[in-house]
Motif scaffolding. Structure first.
Motif, PDB file in Angstrom:
ATOM      1  N   LEU A  97       0.835  -1.212   0.000  1.00 48.67           N
ATOM      2  CA  LEU A  97       0.000   0.000   0.000  1.00 48.67           C
ATOM      3  C   LEU A  97       0.865   1.256   0.000  1.00 48.67           C
ATOM      4  CD1 LEU A  97      -2.992  -0.682   2.401  1.00 48.67           C
ATOM      5  CD2 LEU A  97      -3.077  -0.173  -0.049  1.00 48.67           C
ATOM      6  N   ASP A 101       0.692  -0.086  -4.621  1.00 48.44           N
ATOM      7  CA  ASP A 101       0.241  -1.311  -5.277  1.00 48.44           C
ATOM      8  C   ASP A 101      -1.014  -1.819  -4.575  1.00 48.44           C
ATOM      9  OD1 ASP A 101      -0.107  -3.765  -6.492  1.00 48.44           O
ATOM     10  OD2 ASP A 101       1.970  -4.431  -6.212  1.00 48.44           O
ATOM     11  N   THR A 102      -2.142  -1.139  -4.834  1.00 49.07           N
ATOM     12  CA  THR A 102      -3.376  -1.445  -4.121  1.00 49.07           C
ATOM     13  C   THR A 102      -3.965  -2.805  -4.493  1.00 49.07           C
ATOM     14  OG1 THR A 102      -4.665  -0.209  -5.745  1.00 49.07           O
ATOM     15  CG2 THR A 102      -3.967   0.976  -3.759  1.00 49.07           C
ATOM     16  N   ALA A 105      -1.966  -5.392  -2.622  1.00 46.04           N
ATOM     17  CA  ALA A 105      -2.185  -5.168  -1.192  1.00 46.04           C
ATOM     18  C   ALA A 105      -3.533  -5.752  -0.785  1.00 46.04           C
ATOM     19  CB  ALA A 105      -2.124  -3.679  -0.870  1.00 46.04           C
ATOM     20  N   GLY A 106      -4.561  -5.497  -1.569  1.00 44.60           N
ATOM     21  CA  GLY A 106      -5.888  -6.044  -1.285  1.00 44.60           C
ATOM     22  C   GLY A 106      -5.878  -7.560  -1.276  1.00 44.60           C
ATOM     23  N   THR A 133      -9.266  -1.330   5.995  1.00 42.34           N
ATOM     24  CA  THR A 133      -8.406  -0.960   4.866  1.00 42.34           C
ATOM     25  C   THR A 133      -8.923  -1.575   3.576  1.00 42.34           C
ATOM     26  OG1 THR A 133      -6.519  -0.812   6.365  1.00 42.34           O
ATOM     27  CG2 THR A 133      -6.034  -0.945   4.001  1.00 42.34           C
ATOM     28  N   LEU A 137     -10.183   0.365   0.282  1.00 46.23           N
ATOM     29  CA  LEU A 137      -9.688   0.098  -1.073  1.00 46.23           C
ATOM     30  C   LEU A 137     -10.832  -0.153  -2.046  1.00 46.23           C
ATOM     31  CD1 LEU A 137      -6.601  -2.207  -0.384  1.00 46.23           C
ATOM     32  CD2 LEU A 137      -6.595   0.176  -1.127  1.00 46.23           C
ATOM     33  N   SER A 143     -11.906   6.860   4.392  1.00 40.78           N
ATOM     34  CA  SER A 143     -10.474   6.563   4.375  1.00 40.78           C
ATOM     35  C   SER A 143      -9.903   6.699   5.782  1.00 40.78           C
ATOM     36  CB  SER A 143      -9.748   7.528   3.435  1.00 40.78           C
ATOM     37  OG  SER A 143      -9.698   8.805   4.016  1.00 40.78           O
TER      38      SER A 143
END
Length: 164
Positions: A97, A101-102, A105-106, A133, A137, A143
């Motif tokens: 994150l 690099d979402t 990360a997810g 989180t 995303l 947020s």
């Protein structure tokens, strides 16, 4: 046994017991000496090269010493050995994150949630943070900045070292 004899592999004659590098590393890390803890973790890894727990501890120490790329590489190596290593999924997710690099990360947040139990009190704050989180995303929640959840590092994440 003196540190020099340990370094060169000699024996003092009175102490033939092998040093416990992992215990030494954990002790150093508990005192905030992450640089020297890394050295001891590396020595522990020589004795147990496929130990995902040692690799996870190394990754945490890399994170603490400001070496995120090394931490990412080490978490990934640990996950190759044990794909269900919850702490590695968690730590890797937040490092990814930080570098934006979402998607990956997810994926690791989902891996963390999949490999921990919802009724595990020790994992509760980590699970809650991972769920928030992941929802963020997906655009389903406020947020962390809006909800005031940023910590001293600016990511709102509980310290993965607390999970040990």
């Amino acid at each position: 046994m003196t540190w020099w004899r340990r370094l060169v592999g000699g024996s003092s004659g009175r102490d033939s017991k092998q040093p416990d590098f992992l215990a030494e590393a954990l002790d150093l890390e508990s005192r905030g000496d992450y640089a020297n803890a890394l050295t001891s973790y590396r020595l522990a890894l020589r004795e147990r090269p496929d130990d995902p727990g040692v690799l996870q501890n190394i990754a945490i120490a890399f994170s603490k010493t400001g070496q995120p790329e090394e931490a990412i590489r080490t978490y990934r190596r640990a996950l190759q050995i044990d794909p269900d290593l919850a702490g590695a999924h968690y730590g890797l997710a937040f490092l990814l994150l930080k570098r934006g690099d979402t998607a990956h990360a997810g994926m690791h947040l989902e891996g963390f949630l999949r490999t921990t139990r919802a009724d595990d009190a020790a994992a509760a704050k980590f699970r809650a943070h991972a769920e928030r989180t992941l929802a963020d995303l997906s655009g389903q929640a406020a947020s962390p900045a809006e909800s005031g959840e940023y910590d001293e590092y600016g990511d709102g994440a509980p310290d993965p070292a607390d999970e040990r």
